[in-house]
Write an enzyme that holds these catalytic residues in place. Structure first.
Site, PDB file in Angstrom:
ATOM      1  N   ASP A 190      -9.223 -10.846  21.965  1.00  0.00           N
ATOM      2  CA  ASP A 190      -9.430 -11.601  23.209  1.00  0.00           C
ATOM      3  C   ASP A 190      -9.246 -10.691  24.415  1.00  0.00           C
ATOM      4  O   ASP A 190      -8.134 -10.453  24.875  1.00  0.00           O
ATOM      5  CB  ASP A 190      -8.449 -12.768  23.275  1.00  0.00           C
ATOM      6  CG  ASP A 190      -8.738 -13.701  24.449  1.00  0.00           C
ATOM      7  OD1 ASP A 190      -9.550 -13.324  25.322  1.00  0.00           O
ATOM      8  OD2 ASP A 190      -8.162 -14.799  24.488  1.00  0.00           O
ATOM      9  N   HIS A 195      -5.717 -12.103  31.109  1.00  0.00           N
ATOM     10  CA  HIS A 195      -4.482 -11.633  30.493  1.00  0.00           C
ATOM     11  C   HIS A 195      -4.158 -10.174  30.798  1.00  0.00           C
ATOM     12  O   HIS A 195      -3.159  -9.651  30.307  1.00  0.00           O
ATOM     13  CB  HIS A 195      -4.573 -11.828  28.972  1.00  0.00           C
ATOM     14  CG  HIS A 195      -4.988 -13.206  28.576  1.00  0.00           C
ATOM     15  ND1 HIS A 195      -4.193 -14.315  28.781  1.00  0.00           N
ATOM     16  CD2 HIS A 195      -6.150 -13.675  28.016  1.00  0.00           C
ATOM     17  CE1 HIS A 195      -4.831 -15.400  28.350  1.00  0.00           C
ATOM     18  NE2 HIS A 195      -6.009 -15.039  27.895  1.00  0.00           N
ATOM     19  N   ILE A 210      -1.376 -13.838  32.497  1.00  0.00           N
ATOM     20  CA  ILE A 210      -0.584 -14.682  31.609  1.00  0.00           C
ATOM     21  C   ILE A 210      -0.756 -14.226  30.160  1.00  0.00           C
ATOM     22  O   ILE A 210      -1.725 -13.551  29.805  1.00  0.00           O
ATOM     23  CB  ILE A 210      -0.986 -16.164  31.742  1.00  0.00           C
ATOM     24  CG1 ILE A 210      -2.463 -16.374  31.327  1.00  0.00           C
ATOM     25  CG2 ILE A 210      -0.739 -16.663  33.162  1.00  0.00           C
ATOM     26  CD1 ILE A 210      -2.900 -17.829  31.305  1.00  0.00           C
ATOM     27  N   GLY A 213      -2.598 -17.862  25.127  1.00  0.00           N
ATOM     28  CA  GLY A 213      -2.064 -19.045  24.465  1.00  0.00           C
ATOM     29  C   GLY A 213      -1.955 -18.834  22.967  1.00  0.00           C
ATOM     30  O   GLY A 213      -1.009 -19.292  22.320  1.00  0.00           O
TER      31      GLY A 213
END
Length: 286
Positions: A190, A195, A210, A213
């Site tokens: 990803d 991110h 961040i 998830g």
């Protein structure tokens, strides 16, 4: 461009070919923080194949989430800046091999219109199969497209979340993340700049990049592995969770767990910000 409901529901891609080796297996385990203690033999079994005494390398069950990274029903033409993971539910049909050639069958299950200012939820499924065609894992994902609601589609189609017990947790596990955790985990597939790029994160409404998830999802798998599964990856039958708030790399995640027979319920929170980051978690062990 608004969502075309009929076109989106018809999307599918069958027989997508993928392959992975022990390198990807170990990178994933390291990406979710395993091996931080170089003397912990239980976790080293997932990140190190080079040992004085031969032993098989173990595969984290949720490696299934990246074993065929990029597999999906196709380009959904969503506003990428405003898309986040909503939930993930993986059913494990058999343990994953340390290295394998696999195929992925993907299709859209449901599209829910929450309204112009509330976004849309797209649920899609990917079935991983071995070379004989036997299923390895079924992955059901929900994407929350914050900028794509109000297209006139149905508002239902989303299953009720797993209820977490109201009693105090049976146990809690604290897992620390590294400040560069997202930069490590992104190498599993990803590469979303949300991110890794501060400016992209700000445009998406976050003060800084961040954590993925799905990395937090992997942390909850670690919590079950070390508490109720005795580090036995083959014991997992299902691992599901809903993402409720992001983790910032460097934070400590507290995973609360409840055991009822073969079902482990869990939620995760960041105590320093008093925020719950994973809700309605459910693991089924066999």
């Amino acid at each position: 461009m608004p969502i075309n409901y009929d076109e989106l529901m018809a999307m599918k891609a069958m027989g997508q070919p993928y392959a992975y080796t022990d390198r990807e297996v170990m990178l994933y385990a390291y990406g979710i923080g395993m091996g931080a203690d170089p003397m912990d033999e239980r976790e080293l079994a997932f990140v190190n194949e080079a040992t004085a005494e031969p032993r098989p390398l173990k595969v984290v069950p949720t490696f299934a989430s990246v074993a065929a990274w990029g597999a999906g029903p196709g380009d959904m033409k969503l506003n990428r800046v405003l898309v986040v993971d909503g939930e993930r539910d993986i059913t494990f049909h058999q343990p994953l091999a340390v290295a394998a050639k696999i195929t992925a069958d993907s299709s859209v299950l449901a599209v829910s219109d929450k309204g112009k200012d509330k976004g849309a939820v797209i649920r899609h499924q990917t079935i991983l199969r071995d070379e004989s065609g036997a299923p390895l894992a079924t992955l059901v994902a929900s994407r929350f497209a914050r900028g794509d609601g109000g297209f006139g589609g149905p508002s239902g189609g989303i299953p009720e979340p797993h209820p977490v017990p109201s009693r105090a947790p049976d146990c809690s596990v604290e897992i620390s993340t590294r400040p560069d955790q997202a930069l490590i985990y992104r190498l599993c597939g990803d590469r979303n700049p949300l991110h890794s790029d501060p400016e992209f994160a700000r445009r998406a409404g976050f003060p800084r990049p961040i954590l993925h998830g799905m990395c937090t999802y992997g942390l909850t798998c670690r919590a079950v592995l070390q508490t109720y599964a005795d580090y036995d990856a083959s014991a997992f039958r299902q691992h599901a969770a809903r993402f409720s708030s992001p983790v910032f790399p460097g934070e400590t995640v507290t995973v609360d767990l409840w055991k009822d027979g073969h079902v482990i319920s869990f939620e995760a929170r960041v105590k320093s910000r008093n925020v719950t980051v994973i809700k309605n978690g459910k693991t089924v062990l066999g």
